[in-house]
Design a protein around this motif. Structure first.
Motif, PDB file in Angstrom:
ATOM      1  N   ILE A   1      -0.595  -1.970   7.734  1.00  0.00           N
ATOM      2  CA  ILE A   1      -0.357  -2.278   6.324  1.00  0.00           C
ATOM      3  C   ILE A   1      -1.154  -1.267   5.501  1.00  0.00           C
ATOM      4  CG2 ILE A   1      -0.556  -3.976   4.459  1.00  0.00           C
ATOM      5  CD1 ILE A   1      -0.728  -6.168   6.629  1.00  0.00           C
ATOM      6  N   THR A   2      -0.486  -0.654   4.537  1.00  0.00           N
ATOM      7  CA  THR A   2      -1.219   0.269   3.667  1.00  0.00           C
ATOM      8  C   THR A   2      -0.885   0.004   2.199  1.00  0.00           C
ATOM      9  OG1 THR A   2      -1.919   2.566   3.367  1.00  0.00           O
ATOM     10  CG2 THR A   2       0.434   2.199   3.727  1.00  0.00           C
ATOM     11  N   ASP A   3      -1.583   0.685   1.321  1.00  0.00           N
ATOM     12  CA  ASP A   3      -1.417   0.458  -0.113  1.00  0.00           C
ATOM     13  C   ASP A   3      -0.138   1.126  -0.632  1.00  0.00           C
ATOM     14  OD1 ASP A   3      -2.819  -0.343  -2.761  1.00  0.00           O
ATOM     15  OD2 ASP A   3      -2.280   1.754  -3.072  1.00  0.00           O
ATOM     16  N   TYR A   4       0.613   0.419  -1.425  1.00  0.00           N
ATOM     17  CA  TYR A   4       1.887   0.917  -1.955  1.00  0.00           C
ATOM     18  C   TYR A   4       1.704   2.207  -2.760  1.00  0.00           C
ATOM     19  CZ  TYR A   4       6.184   1.099  -4.733  1.00  0.00           C
ATOM     20  OH  TYR A   4       7.337   1.505  -5.338  1.00  0.00           O
ATOM     21  N   ASP A   5       0.754   2.190  -3.690  1.00  0.00           N
ATOM     22  CA  ASP A   5       0.560   3.358  -4.562  1.00  0.00           C
ATOM     23  C   ASP A   5       0.088   4.579  -3.784  1.00  0.00           C
ATOM     24  OD1 ASP A   5       1.288   2.006  -6.898  1.00  0.00           O
ATOM     25  OD2 ASP A   5      -0.742   1.213  -7.140  1.00  0.00           O
TER      26      ASP A   5
ATOM     27  N   VAL B   1       4.088  -1.703   3.400  1.00  0.00           N
ATOM     28  CA  VAL B   1       3.267  -1.301   2.263  1.00  0.00           C
ATOM     29  C   VAL B   1       3.064  -2.500   1.344  1.00  0.00           C
ATOM     30  CG1 VAL B   1       3.810   1.153   2.313  1.00  0.00           C
ATOM     31  CG2 VAL B   1       5.311  -0.407   1.063  1.00  0.00           C
ATOM     32  N   ARG B   2       1.831  -2.592   0.798  1.00  0.00           N
ATOM     33  CA  ARG B   2       1.460  -3.760   0.018  1.00  0.00           C
ATOM     34  C   ARG B   2       1.175  -3.342  -1.408  1.00  0.00           C
ATOM     35  NH1 ARG B   2       0.926  -8.144  -2.231  1.00  0.00           N
ATOM     36  NH2 ARG B   2      -0.070  -9.964  -1.275  1.00  0.00           N
ATOM     37  N   ARG B   3       1.842  -3.973  -2.344  1.00  0.00           N
ATOM     38  CA  ARG B   3       1.546  -3.742  -3.751  1.00  0.00           C
ATOM     39  C   ARG B   3       0.322  -4.538  -4.162  1.00  0.00           C
ATOM     40  NH1 ARG B   3       5.656  -1.615  -7.296  1.00  0.00           N
ATOM     41  NH2 ARG B   3       7.658  -1.469  -6.236  1.00  0.00           N
ATOM     42  N   SER B   4      -0.384  -4.064  -5.176  1.00  0.00           N
ATOM     43  CA  SER B   4      -1.557  -4.752  -5.699  1.00  0.00           C
ATOM     44  C   SER B   4      -1.705  -4.365  -7.156  1.00  0.00           C
ATOM     45  CB  SER B   4      -2.782  -4.320  -4.896  1.00  0.00           C
ATOM     46  OG  SER B   4      -3.965  -4.701  -5.551  1.00  0.00           O
ATOM     47  N   LYS B   5      -2.480  -5.164  -7.923  1.00  0.00           N
ATOM     48  CA  LYS B   5      -2.702  -4.798  -9.323  1.00  0.00           C
ATOM     49  C   LYS B   5      -3.339  -3.413  -9.370  1.00  0.00           C
ATOM     50  CE  LYS B   5      -4.295  -8.720 -11.631  1.00  0.00           C
ATOM     51  NZ  LYS B   5      -5.362  -9.309 -12.465  1.00  0.00           N
TER      52      LYS B   5
ATOM     53  N   LEU C   1      -0.770 -11.074   4.641  1.00  0.00           N
ATOM     54  CA  LEU C   1      -0.504  -9.787   3.991  1.00  0.00           C
ATOM     55  C   LEU C   1       0.795  -9.176   4.519  1.00  0.00           C
ATOM     56  CD1 LEU C   1      -4.106  -8.255   3.979  1.00  0.00           C
ATOM     57  CD2 LEU C   1      -2.748  -8.759   1.943  1.00  0.00           C
ATOM     58  N   TRP C   2       0.981  -9.274   5.824  1.00  0.00           N
ATOM     59  CA  TRP C   2       2.177  -8.704   6.458  1.00  0.00           C
ATOM     60  C   TRP C   2       3.447  -9.355   5.902  1.00  0.00           C
ATOM     61  CZ3 TRP C   2       2.787  -4.551   9.476  1.00  0.00           C
ATOM     62  CH2 TRP C   2       3.998  -4.393  10.172  1.00  0.00           C
ATOM     63  N   ARG C   3       3.413 -10.677   5.809  1.00  0.00           N
ATOM     64  CA  ARG C   3       4.569 -11.425   5.282  1.00  0.00           C
ATOM     65  C   ARG C   3       4.889 -11.013   3.859  1.00  0.00           C
ATOM     66  NH1 ARG C   3       2.820 -16.148   7.911  1.00  0.00           N
ATOM     67  NH2 ARG C   3       1.568 -16.721   6.098  1.00  0.00           N
ATOM     68  N   ASN C   4       3.861 -10.721   3.079  1.00  0.00           N
ATOM     69  CA  ASN C   4       4.061 -10.400   1.670  1.00  0.00           C
ATOM     70  C   ASN C   4       4.096  -8.907   1.370  1.00  0.00           C
ATOM     71  OD1 ASN C   4       4.096 -13.183   0.925  1.00  0.00           O
ATOM     72  ND2 ASN C   4       1.865 -13.197   1.137  1.00  0.00           N
ATOM     73  N   SER C   5       4.260  -8.101   2.421  1.00  0.00           N
ATOM     74  CA  SER C   5       4.373  -6.657   2.211  1.00  0.00           C
ATOM     75  C   SER C   5       5.828  -6.229   2.370  1.00  0.00           C
ATOM     76  CB  SER C   5       3.494  -5.917   3.215  1.00  0.00           C
ATOM     77  OG  SER C   5       2.143  -6.236   2.990  1.00  0.00           O
ATOM     78  N   GLN C   6       6.110  -5.019   1.921  1.00  0.00           N
ATOM     79  CA  GLN C   6       7.498  -4.561   1.983  1.00  0.00           C
ATOM     80  C   GLN C   6       7.657  -3.369   2.903  1.00  0.00           C
ATOM     81  OE1 GLN C   6       6.974  -3.789  -2.435  1.00  0.00           O
ATOM     82  NE2 GLN C   6       8.447  -2.155  -1.933  1.00  0.00           N
ATOM     83  N   ASP C   7       8.912  -3.095   3.290  1.00  0.00           N
ATOM     84  CA  ASP C   7       9.180  -1.941   4.140  1.00  0.00           C
ATOM     85  C   ASP C   7       8.888  -0.646   3.372  1.00  0.00           C
ATOM     86  OD1 ASP C   7       9.978  -3.485   6.323  1.00  0.00           O
ATOM     87  OD2 ASP C   7      12.002  -3.710   5.524  1.00  0.00           O
ATOM     88  N   PRO C   8       8.526   0.391   4.104  1.00  0.00           N
ATOM     89  CA  PRO C   8       8.136   1.646   3.440  1.00  0.00           C
ATOM     90  C   PRO C   8       9.349   2.357   2.806  1.00  0.00           C
ATOM     91  CG  PRO C   8       8.192   1.964   5.813  1.00  0.00           C
ATOM     92  CD  PRO C   8       8.400   0.492   5.574  1.00  0.00           C
TER      93      PRO C   8
END
Ligand SMILES: [Zn+2]
Ligand SMILES: [Zn+2]
Lengths: 181, 181
Positions: free
Chosen positions: A88-92, A117-121, A174-181
């Motif tokens: 899992i890595t940061d979206y931005d 990839v995981r979005r965050s504020k 986190l994995w469940r709430n992350s998106q494909d790259p």
């Protein structure tokens, strides 16, 4: 997904060994790449922890641009049938900020590792690894060359289930709430 | 210095209690300041760990600009005679980069806390706290408002002597090799 969760369970059950208590409950300190001081760890020490994974490596990393570490992962993954690597890595970071991280993780993904990839504020700022569902590495260290060669950093290694279970659970969420790259 | 080391030894010897195993061996997760999810920690949880210090707080922090945390330290320090607070921070951050960190730590120093700044090739990137020489908090979390309210972060809490002794030793070395602000 369900398939991956099943793979993961199988990998977990395959584990027949325990990690040596003292080696896996310690702290690695880095200081400007100095390795002559016995108080300090080296990149090699760090690699050894990664390299001793037998079934699963779960990474939750803000940045990852150190090719020595990338190569260890790629080599292990391609050699060892059944090794599950989830990232899992940061979206931005992945989509725009850090080309080094993007290139390395893109390569891992192309070679067949699972990547989300995981979005965050602001930042998905974690820098932890779960090894074989049994040990966790966490701390201040981003997996970049600057961190290993220019910074003061600490990486705590633990097999305490009070720690490991929490990271496992958090990784799943986190994995469940992350998106494909 | 010698005087501080003596004070520290005395403070250590004064300790007559043990920290509850389960509460002090855990992980705090933060996610964009969300606190309704039972899996996640809040600023309040974090403060509680700091606030339960009885003898010593040793901080090694790359950044520290969160005034809620600053106020906890200042209040404890001024109320509790004999509480020793030692701070190591990054030279570049303190002297130029981060005005928030400078202002907060300057205030701590002016109120009488011990403070040193550490030079590094790039960053003195640690973010750990040693509480009463008995427990360590470490992880990805910088002590800034952004980290608590905008990021995904983890803070591992441990009382395992295999961890704590290493951080204590490392703190002493860093302290010796740091300079006055
Ligand atoms: Zn950051
Ligand atoms: Zn940094």
């Amino acid at each position: 997904g369900t398939k991956e969760e099943k793979e993961y369970e199988i990998a977990q059950r395959k584990l027949q060994f325990r990690k040596p208590e003292k080696i896996w409950n310690t702290v690695l300190f880095f200081e400007n790449g100095v390795t002559t001081d016995p108080e300090l760890a080296s990149l090699k020490t760090f690699v050894h922890y990664l390299d001793s994974a037998r079934a699963t490596i779960q990474l939750c990393l803000y940045r990852m641009s150190h090719w020595t570490l990338g190569d260890v992962l790629l080599k292990k993954f391609n050699k060892r049938r059944g090794l599950l690597i989830q990232i899992i890595t940061d979206y931005d970071v992945f989509t725009s900020i850090d080309k080094g991280t993007t290139r390395l993780f893109r390569k891992c993904f192309d070679e067949g590792m699972s990547l989300k990839v995981r979005r965050s504020k602001s930042h998905m700022h974690h820098k932890f690894a779960i090894i074989d569902g049994e040990a966790v590495l966490t701390g201040s260290l981003n997996w970049t060359e600057q961190a290993f060669t220019g910074n003061h950093e600490d990486v705590l290694v633990t097999t305490n289930p009070l720690h490991v279970d929490k990271y496992m659970q958090r990784f799943r969420t986190l994995w469940r709430n992350s998106q494909d790259p």
